[in-house]
Design a protein around this motif. Sequence first.
Motif, short mmCIF file in Angstrom:
data_model
loop_
_atom_site.label_atom_id
_atom_site.label_comp_id
_atom_site.label_asym_id
_atom_site.label_seq_id
_atom_site.Cartn_x
_atom_site.Cartn_y
_atom_site.Cartn_z
N ARG A 106 42.54 37.58 56.16
CA ARG A 106 43.29 38.37 55.17
C ARG A 106 44.48 37.56 54.67
NH1 ARG A 106 42.02 43.71 54.76
NH2 ARG A 106 40.65 44.59 56.36
N GLY A 107 45.03 37.99 53.53
CA GLY A 107 46.18 37.32 52.97
C GLY A 107 47.47 38.03 53.32
N ARG A 108 48.57 37.46 52.84
CA ARG A 108 49.88 38.07 53.05
C ARG A 108 50.08 39.25 52.09
NH1 ARG A 108 53.32 34.61 55.92
NH2 ARG A 108 52.04 33.51 57.43
N SER A 109 51.21 39.92 52.25
CA SER A 109 51.44 41.16 51.51
C SER A 109 51.72 40.92 50.03
CB SER A 109 52.60 41.93 52.13
OG SER A 109 53.77 41.12 52.17
N LEU A 110 52.37 39.81 49.68
CA LEU A 110 52.76 39.57 48.29
C LEU A 110 51.85 38.52 47.68
CD1 LEU A 110 54.77 40.07 45.98
CD2 LEU A 110 56.14 38.20 46.89
N GLY A 111 51.28 38.84 46.52
CA GLY A 111 50.39 37.87 45.90
C GLY A 111 49.99 38.27 44.50
N TRP A 112 48.80 37.82 44.11
CA TRP A 112 48.25 38.04 42.76
C TRP A 112 48.31 39.51 42.36
CZ3 TRP A 112 45.30 34.74 39.33
CH2 TRP A 112 44.56 35.42 38.35
N ASP A 113 47.91 40.41 43.25
CA ASP A 113 47.80 41.82 42.91
C ASP A 113 49.15 42.47 42.65
OD1 ASP A 113 45.01 41.71 43.24
OD2 ASP A 113 45.22 42.00 45.40
N ASP A 114 50.25 41.82 43.02
CA ASP A 114 51.58 42.37 42.79
C ASP A 114 52.17 41.95 41.45
OD1 ASP A 114 52.17 43.65 45.52
OD2 ASP A 114 51.62 41.61 46.08
N THR A 115 51.78 40.79 40.94
CA THR A 115 52.38 40.29 39.70
C THR A 115 51.37 40.00 38.59
OG1 THR A 115 52.29 38.00 40.48
CG2 THR A 115 54.28 39.25 41.00
N LEU A 116 50.11 39.74 38.95
CA LEU A 116 49.12 39.32 37.96
C LEU A 116 47.90 40.24 37.93
CD1 LEU A 116 49.30 35.49 38.70
CD2 LEU A 116 49.97 36.58 36.55
N TRP A 117 48.05 41.47 38.41
CA TRP A 117 46.92 42.40 38.42
C TRP A 117 46.35 42.60 37.03
CZ3 TRP A 117 51.90 43.82 37.85
CH2 TRP A 117 52.20 44.76 36.88
N TRP A 118 47.18 42.49 36.01
CA TRP A 118 46.74 42.72 34.63
C TRP A 118 45.88 41.57 34.12
CZ3 TRP A 118 49.11 38.88 31.66
CH2 TRP A 118 50.23 38.26 32.26
N MET A 119 45.80 40.47 34.87
CA MET A 119 44.93 39.36 34.50
C MET A 119 43.56 39.45 35.17
SD MET A 119 45.97 37.30 32.21
CE MET A 119 44.76 36.00 32.52
N THR A 120 43.35 40.43 36.03
CA THR A 120 42.06 40.60 36.69
C THR A 120 41.10 41.23 35.68
OG1 THR A 120 43.16 40.96 38.81
CG2 THR A 120 40.84 41.60 38.66
N PRO A 121 40.03 40.53 35.28
CA PRO A 121 39.16 41.04 34.22
C PRO A 121 38.31 42.24 34.65
CG PRO A 121 38.31 38.98 35.07
CD PRO A 121 39.65 39.18 35.70
N ARG A 122 38.21 42.48 35.95
CA ARG A 122 37.47 43.65 36.45
C ARG A 122 38.48 44.62 37.06
NH1 ARG A 122 32.07 42.83 36.16
NH2 ARG A 122 31.34 40.66 36.06
N PRO A 123 38.85 45.67 36.34
CA PRO A 123 39.88 46.60 36.82
C PRO A 123 39.53 47.18 38.19
CG PRO A 123 39.37 47.03 34.51
CD PRO A 123 38.34 46.05 35.00
N GLY A 124 40.55 47.27 39.03
CA GLY A 124 40.38 47.86 40.35
C GLY A 124 40.06 46.88 41.45
N PHE A 125 39.65 45.66 41.09
CA PHE A 125 39.30 44.68 42.11
C PHE A 125 40.54 43.92 42.57
CE2 PHE A 125 35.02 45.50 40.77
CZ PHE A 125 34.23 45.15 41.85
N GLU A 126 40.66 43.78 43.88
CA GLU A 126 41.74 43.03 44.49
C GLU A 126 41.16 42.11 45.56
OE1 GLU A 126 44.62 45.66 46.12
OE2 GLU A 126 45.09 46.65 44.19
N GLN A 127 41.79 40.97 45.74
CA GLN A 127 41.30 40.07 46.79
C GLN A 127 41.70 40.62 48.15
OE1 GLN A 127 42.37 35.92 46.50
NE2 GLN A 127 41.36 35.41 48.43
N VAL A 128 40.72 40.72 49.04
CA VAL A 128 40.96 41.26 50.38
C VAL A 128 40.78 40.22 51.47
CG1 VAL A 128 40.48 43.66 49.79
CG2 VAL A 128 38.58 42.14 50.39
N PHE A 129 39.93 39.20 51.23
CA PHE A 129 39.69 38.18 52.24
C PHE A 129 39.61 36.80 51.60
CE2 PHE A 129 37.48 41.94 54.09
CZ PHE A 129 38.29 42.11 55.21
#
Length: 217
Positions: A106-129
């Motif tokens: 797993r990753g740390r608490s702060l990352g892509w999903d906190d600042t760049l979620w709007w760049m994820t082309p598939r809404p709702g998907f977050e990196q988990v592993f």
Amino acid sequence: MHTASEPDRRDHAGPALPEHLRARRQLLWCLIPVCLIATVLIWLLWVLPVAASIQRSTPQSLGSTSQVTASAGERVGVWASGAAASFGLLRCEATDADGAVLDVRRGRSLGWDDTLWWMTPRPGFEQVFQVESSRAGVIAVTCVSAIDTYDAEFLVAGDTFMNGSIGLGRTGSVGFDIGSVLAITAVGFPLFAIVLIPVLVFGPLGLRSHRRRRAGS
């Protein structure tokens, strides 16, 4: 004909900035292109490639296996969307072409999903592993839910967790994950430059006006 003396010209232009303020302004002006160049590099080499990899990847239902080809030492990300992922119930296993089990972390608490979620082309998907390939070849990833009641979808795409950390602070003893630093600077650097430009342009004007009012009172 009256020619304005040097003191007259200085008074007309306003009091000059103190030496330490001029040096500070010059340093801040130099930081602006540095921030902009770093922003361009981060987006071209990290943000856009990760977003493109998510767009290319096909979501899989739980219990299915997603395969991706990776080079030796390459890291890929497992992205997920759904209740099982939101509640932390997702369990994934990765194997290489020989069937050897790979580490899934797993990753740390702060990352892509906190600042760049709007760049994820598939809404709702977050990196988990994150999965790192031990050798060049195919990586097979299978994910299930710890509780069958909760469902989700997953896909394998670019990694945003990354490895390693950057030491910050006076002695460099405070470590920040590279993925977290990139996620923050990708949006922080351009905002810093945008805010700094008008401050540097109009700040001295306000200071000179303030000093003239004090001199006239």
